[in-house]
Scaffold this motif. Structure first.
Motif, mmCIF file in Angstrom:
data_model
loop_
_atom_site.group_PDB
_atom_site.id
_atom_site.type_symbol
_atom_site.label_atom_id
_atom_site.label_comp_id
_atom_site.label_asym_id
_atom_site.label_seq_id
_atom_site.Cartn_x
_atom_site.Cartn_y
_atom_site.Cartn_z
ATOM 1 N N GLN A 53 0.812 -1.225 0.000
ATOM 2 C CA GLN A 53 0.000 0.000 0.000
ATOM 3 C C GLN A 53 0.846 1.276 0.000
ATOM 4 O O GLN A 53 0.411 2.300 -0.515
ATOM 5 N N GLN A 54 2.048 1.218 0.563
ATOM 6 C CA GLN A 54 2.923 2.390 0.579
ATOM 7 C C GLN A 54 3.539 2.644 -0.792
ATOM 8 O O GLN A 54 4.144 3.681 -1.018
ATOM 9 N N GLY A 83 -6.059 6.069 -14.349
ATOM 10 C CA GLY A 83 -6.351 6.574 -13.013
ATOM 11 C C GLY A 83 -6.265 5.514 -11.928
ATOM 12 O O GLY A 83 -6.693 5.755 -10.795
ATOM 13 N N HIS A 84 -5.684 4.362 -12.253
ATOM 14 C CA HIS A 84 -5.582 3.285 -11.272
ATOM 15 C C HIS A 84 -4.280 3.311 -10.476
ATOM 16 O O HIS A 84 -4.200 2.701 -9.402
ATOM 17 N N LEU A 101 -1.285 2.154 -5.934
ATOM 18 C CA LEU A 101 -2.669 2.182 -6.407
ATOM 19 C C LEU A 101 -3.371 3.430 -5.890
ATOM 20 O O LEU A 101 -3.162 3.836 -4.741
ATOM 21 N N THR A 102 -4.199 4.021 -6.725
ATOM 22 C CA THR A 102 -5.088 5.087 -6.274
ATOM 23 C C THR A 102 -6.294 4.423 -5.611
ATOM 24 O O THR A 102 -6.448 3.196 -5.672
ATOM 25 N N SER A 103 -7.167 5.196 -5.025
ATOM 26 C CA SER A 103 -8.369 4.603 -4.435
ATOM 27 C C SER A 103 -9.228 3.962 -5.528
ATOM 28 O O SER A 103 -9.819 2.897 -5.328
ATOM 29 N N GLU A 108 -10.953 -1.004 -8.244
ATOM 30 C CA GLU A 108 -10.982 -1.807 -9.472
ATOM 31 C C GLU A 108 -10.259 -3.122 -9.269
ATOM 32 O O GLU A 108 -10.724 -4.170 -9.712
ATOM 33 N N PHE A 109 -9.122 -3.095 -8.571
ATOM 34 C CA PHE A 109 -8.411 -4.349 -8.326
ATOM 35 C C PHE A 109 -9.259 -5.286 -7.467
ATOM 36 O O PHE A 109 -9.282 -6.496 -7.714
ATOM 37 N N ALA A 110 -9.958 -4.754 -6.493
ATOM 38 C CA ALA A 110 -10.815 -5.590 -5.644
ATOM 39 C C ALA A 110 -11.865 -6.306 -6.492
ATOM 40 O O ALA A 110 -12.129 -7.502 -6.294
#
Length: 153
Positions: A53-54, A83-84, A101-103, A108-110
């Motif tokens: 996440q970092q 925008g991902h 990753l952006t929010s 989208e990955f989820a």
């Protein structure tokens, strides 16, 4: 059973594993293309970034994925355009950038990861849980042996 027979069995195992891997990968590629208009390499990059996440430097991302920096650069560029993924400068290193990753990318990955898990579950429906566990442990042992560069017989 002779050493030659054992060796031949291991060779057959490798060939079957390779065939199965290619078939599974082909199905995943097609599912990702049809359902999400994306590619397996893009999914892999997002999967790696979801575990960090970092964010990761491009060289770290390449290392995690076990591919060259050149392979990752184009994929990251397209994910940035979508925008991902966000690219950030690394303080103290003008040449390096960190990607994460952006929010929107996380969301989208989820979605993709949930579908991916479902596809894998469907593909391996015929494999008993005990057999899956045994195979996973055997493959982990092979990977550990190779990672440790302990390939001597």
């Amino acid at each position: 059973m002779s050493e030659t027979d054992i060796s031949k069995d291991r060779l057959r195992l490798w060939l079957r594993l390779l065939k199965a891997t290619r078939s599974v990968e082909s199905a995943l590629r097609e599912n990702l293309r049809q359902e999400f208009t994306t590619t397996l390499p893009r999914f892999d990059v997002m999967a790696a970034l979801s575990q960090h996440q970092q964010g990761l430097k491009m060289s770290e991302l390449s290392s995690v994925l076990k591919v060259s920096n050149g392979n990752v650069t184009g994929i990251v560029e397209r994910l940035v355009e979508d925008g991902h993924v966000l690219r950030e400068k690394v303080p103290g290193d003008r040449r390096a950038s960190r990607v994460r990753l952006t929010s929107a990318g996380d969301a989208e990955f989820a979605r993709q990861a949930s579908a991916h898990e479902s596809w894998i579950d469907q593909i391996f429906t015929g494999v008993a849980p005990e057999a899956a566990q045994t195979m996973a442990e055997a493959l982990d042992a092979v990977a550990r042996r190779l990672d440790n560069k302990d390939t001597a017989p």
